[in-house]
Design a protein around this motif. Sequence first.
Motif, PDB file in Angstrom:
ATOM      1  N   LEU A 183       8.506   7.875 -39.441  1.00  0.00           N
ATOM      2  CA  LEU A 183       9.205   6.394 -39.463  1.00  0.00           C
ATOM      3  C   LEU A 183       9.373   6.086 -37.816  1.00  0.00           C
ATOM      4  N   ARG A 184       8.555   6.927 -37.166  1.00  0.00           N
ATOM      5  CA  ARG A 184       8.805   6.504 -35.691  1.00  0.00           C
ATOM      6  C   ARG A 184       7.865   5.407 -35.262  1.00  0.00           C
ATOM      7  N   VAL A 185       6.780   5.188 -36.374  1.00  0.00           N
ATOM      8  CA  VAL A 185       5.875   4.336 -35.878  1.00  0.00           C
ATOM      9  C   VAL A 185       6.152   2.931 -36.691  1.00  0.00           C
ATOM     10  N   GLY A 186       5.626   1.972 -36.264  1.00  0.00           N
ATOM     11  CA  GLY A 186       5.930   0.684 -36.968  1.00  0.00           C
ATOM     12  C   GLY A 186       5.210   0.601 -38.198  1.00  0.00           C
ATOM     13  N   PRO A 187       5.638  -0.543 -39.007  1.00  0.00           N
ATOM     14  CA  PRO A 187       4.975  -0.768 -40.387  1.00  0.00           C
ATOM     15  C   PRO A 187       3.720  -0.879 -40.455  1.00  0.00           C
ATOM     16  N   ALA A 188       3.140  -1.689 -39.709  1.00  0.00           N
ATOM     17  CA  ALA A 188       1.621  -2.008 -39.734  1.00  0.00           C
ATOM     18  C   ALA A 188       0.741  -0.771 -39.488  1.00  0.00           C
ATOM     19  N   GLU A 189       0.993   0.255 -38.492  1.00  0.00           N
ATOM     20  CA  GLU A 189       0.449   1.385 -38.460  1.00  0.00           C
ATOM     21  C   GLU A 189       0.569   2.162 -39.550  1.00  0.00           C
ATOM     22  N   LEU A 190       1.878   2.394 -40.027  1.00  0.00           N
ATOM     23  CA  LEU A 190       2.145   3.291 -41.388  1.00  0.00           C
ATOM     24  C   LEU A 190       1.099   2.529 -42.666  1.00  0.00           C
ATOM     25  N   MET A 191       0.887   1.480 -42.853  1.00  0.00           N
ATOM     26  CA  MET A 191       0.096   0.866 -43.940  1.00  0.00           C
ATOM     27  C   MET A 191      -1.400   1.029 -43.859  1.00  0.00           C
ATOM     28  N   LEU A 192      -1.700   1.385 -42.534  1.00  0.00           N
ATOM     29  CA  LEU A 192      -3.170   1.679 -42.360  1.00  0.00           C
ATOM     30  C   LEU A 192      -3.322   3.108 -42.664  1.00  0.00           C
ATOM     31  N   PRO A 193      -4.592   3.568 -43.370  1.00  0.00           N
ATOM     32  CA  PRO A 193      -4.821   4.983 -43.759  1.00  0.00           C
ATOM     33  C   PRO A 193      -5.088   5.669 -42.314  1.00  0.00           C
ATOM     34  N   LYS A 194      -4.735   6.957 -42.458  1.00  0.00           N
ATOM     35  CA  LYS A 194      -4.960   7.816 -41.113  1.00  0.00           C
ATOM     36  C   LYS A 194      -6.481   7.830 -40.910  1.00  0.00           C
ATOM     37  N   ALA A 195      -6.708   7.607 -39.703  1.00  0.00           N
ATOM     38  CA  ALA A 195      -8.050   7.753 -39.171  1.00  0.00           C
ATOM     39  C   ALA A 195      -8.664   9.405 -39.512  1.00  0.00           C
ATOM     40  N   PRO A 196      -9.872   8.918 -40.136  1.00  0.00           N
ATOM     41  CA  PRO A 196     -10.497  10.408 -40.815  1.00  0.00           C
ATOM     42  C   PRO A 196     -10.902  11.283 -39.388  1.00  0.00           C
ATOM     43  N   ARG A 197     -10.934  12.519 -39.680  1.00  0.00           N
ATOM     44  CA  ARG A 197     -11.225  13.244 -38.558  1.00  0.00           C
ATOM     45  C   ARG A 197     -12.753  13.119 -38.178  1.00  0.00           C
ATOM     46  N   SER A 198     -13.013  13.233 -36.927  1.00  0.00           N
ATOM     47  CA  SER A 198     -14.363  13.154 -36.507  1.00  0.00           C
ATOM     48  C   SER A 198     -15.371  14.140 -37.036  1.00  0.00           C
ATOM     49  N   ALA A 199     -16.467  13.997 -37.325  1.00  0.00           N
ATOM     50  CA  ALA A 199     -17.465  15.321 -37.770  1.00  0.00           C
ATOM     51  C   ALA A 199     -17.770  16.191 -36.591  1.00  0.00           C
ATOM     52  N   LYS A 200     -17.774  17.128 -36.850  1.00  0.00           N
ATOM     53  CA  LYS A 200     -18.309  18.202 -35.716  1.00  0.00           C
ATOM     54  C   LYS A 200     -18.997  19.137 -36.223  1.00  0.00           C
ATOM     55  N   ARG A 201     -20.040  19.700 -35.341  1.00  0.00           N
ATOM     56  CA  ARG A 201     -21.039  20.783 -35.928  1.00  0.00           C
ATOM     57  C   ARG A 201     -20.179  22.083 -36.053  1.00  0.00           C
ATOM     58  N   ILE A 202     -20.474  22.723 -37.009  1.00  0.00           N
ATOM     59  CA  ILE A 202     -19.703  24.163 -37.171  1.00  0.00           C
ATOM     60  C   ILE A 202     -20.679  25.077 -36.718  1.00  0.00           C
ATOM     61  N   LEU A 203     -20.206  26.220 -36.535  1.00  0.00           N
ATOM     62  CA  LEU A 203     -20.702  27.350 -36.062  1.00  0.00           C
ATOM     63  C   LEU A 203     -21.927  27.667 -36.737  1.00  0.00           C
TER      64      LEU A 203
END
Length: 820
Positions: A425-445
């Motif tokens: 709740l510390r962030v604004g309504p607009a940011e909350l209504m947006l989906p969380k940015a997906p994690r960037s893909a990284k190469r795994i070991l």
Amino acid sequence: MVMTMSILNKKLWRDITQHFGRFIAIVMIIFLGVLLFVGVRGIGPALKDSATHELDQQQLADIQLISPAGFSKADQVAWQQKAAVTVSRARYRQVQTKAGEVVAFYSQPTNLNRPRLTEGRLAKTNREIVLDARAASKYHYRLGQTLTLSGQGFKTSHLTIVGFAQSPQYVDNTQRGAATIGDGTVAFFAYAKPSALQMPITNVVWLRLNKIDHSQRYTDHYTRQVTQVVDRLTPMVKAQLATKSQQQEQTIAQLTRANQAQPTPARTQQLAQLKAQTFNYQVQTQADYPGFSAYGDTADRISAIANVFPVFFFLIAALITFTTITRLIEEARGQLGIMKALGYANHTIARNYWGYALITAILGTTLGVIIGSLWLPRFVLQLYTTMYIFDRPVIYFQWDSIALASLFALLSTLGAALIVIWQQLRVGPAELMLPKAPRSAKRILMEHWTWLWQRLSFNQKVSYRNLFRFKSRLIMTVIGIAGGLGLLLTGFGIRDAITATGTRQMDDILRYQVSIRANEADKVTPAIKKLTHVNAVLPVASSLVSVKAHAQQVNDVNLNQVTSSTLPQFIQLKNTNGHALKVDGKGIIISQKLATLLHVKHGDTITYKTPTGQAKRATVAGIMVNYVGHVMYQNSSAPANTLLIKQPKLTAKQEQQFAKAAMKIPGVQNVSFKADQLSSIATMTKQLNPVIAIFILLSGTLSLVVLYNLTNINISERLRELSTIKVLGFYDREVTAYIIRENIILTVAGIIVGYGIGNALTAYILHQAETPQIVFPLTITWSSYLWSTGLMLGFTAIVMFMTHRQLQHIDMLDALKAND
């Protein structure tokens, strides 16, 4: 305001009902954690409280004095003046029935050590008798039957059974102590009118301390208070017996002169009886009663285990609950944003999630406290009634445990809600209504291992990438599975270790089958060797001593002094490295637990005090592996009083016949079979089995719920992803495999980590559960590993099946709708 609350209440109810499985899972995890934490921590106190209540009702004496010379009314008055005690005198002797059973025969108590009738009534005439309830259950005696005694000393040798009873002196239903006649063991006890026993003296005195808190009966404080009274009374008893001895000598002198002047058979017999009477005495406390200390030790072991196992169990439960509440709120980002945009205050929005957390915490804690406090200890106590006489449970709420459990439950639910909702709740309504940015893909070991990566299918590559992409999910799942398997393995491991204590002590260390206590054992040896089933005999001087070193003292140490080179055939002395130790004149060998308590090592000096009070010094020549009791071995030519005997394996009937034959040899005092000691240790294991079974059952249930909960979280976080691959044409079984492949990898990783957790937790609990007399070896059998692994794999299979059913009913269109 009212409408706002109504809307929020409806939303709260919808959050519960729409994801009811998740709600129940959270409640179940809290419930299991509180149940085990409160319930198991309450078993030890409940065992002691039930025993204390029963023993107080029967007025168990704190001290018992036994002397063949007898005690008078004047003796009793003197003790009462010296200490604040209630005194009761009784007649006691060991007799045999016509069938050969040894009976501990008492005159019927009135105020102390009162029997509790289980059937019938007390004796009213000299021809009536009350028997031990064990005589009915094991030896099949019934009311109205006639018990026939062999030998003399009774008004009549034919007594009618009028009742069966339990005695506070015999709390263990499986044993009645040692005997000096018959086969060396007491079969059952009995009570009759004092006048039924033709004894001129009262040879037993019971004392109960008036100014002592008997509710602390199983504490060191109580033991110290009793010891102080014994120390005050001992000089008086010695003086009283010395006076009687002098009077006896005068009577013998007078009778001798009279018999010399005019010999008569009656006078000759009286002289023989007087000369045969000795003036020794025995002081016993409650710890000397059969099974009494073992019961207290069992309660202490359960309490020691309860200080570790339920805490770890609850930590796992709390961690999973915290994670679940956190993910629940994070999933509702869009709703939080909408409510904020509509003008709802932060505290009003947060109220719903605090309420959700509070409901789960209150429901889980309440159920856990009620069942854990009342049902679990009662259930365990009920299982113990077959072994002990305490069949009336006394259970009190353990408020300190309840408070701690409630605090942990609130921290893992409400604490998580407070932290996460504040962050969101510390962030604004607009940011909350947006989906969380997906994690960037990284190469795994694994991608760098091209020789392996190229051979993997597309689905396998996706699974491995997802595993390492969402590290928090990986860590939580591995922790959940490892914790569950660790708990399961610990439950099995505790059982294995307790069992191994007996088998290692009796099979690996003690190689003889029988020990015989005898006066002048060397003179008895030729007769013992002539008995059947005797392969070899070793005379040993055995005595109980107290040992001191570095300002530490340990009492009741069994000192064995031998000269024979054949000792290794009877007892294996090995150090912790497995190397054989030799008893020679260079020093003394002591057991590992004794060395730990005295803080001594090889080459240190100890001081021990013999039963005659003589202090001796000795150098520690070796520290031997030993699991039960404190022992020392020394090369010495001290007069033997014990014979160790090697025998072939005998049946119970053959053992009984051997004991009867040995007891007929003059000088033999007692016959003890190693098989009986093994039976006692097996009983100890059996006593802990109910608690271990509860650990395993609840650990398994927690593992199942945790797996289900974590899989649910995984699916709910990845609905769009799963819906996408279904739209792309993947079959249901392929979608399930997409998730299950990850679960299998995490399960295997969790199981491997769980082996380490299980071993570490088992070792720590066993160390906490050790008593001054017993060392538990860390022993986990292969069957325990297989059972723990099999159960965890079974739980995984169950969750896989439930996951497959759940994935079949995913609403793809609803899940793929954009929320922006």
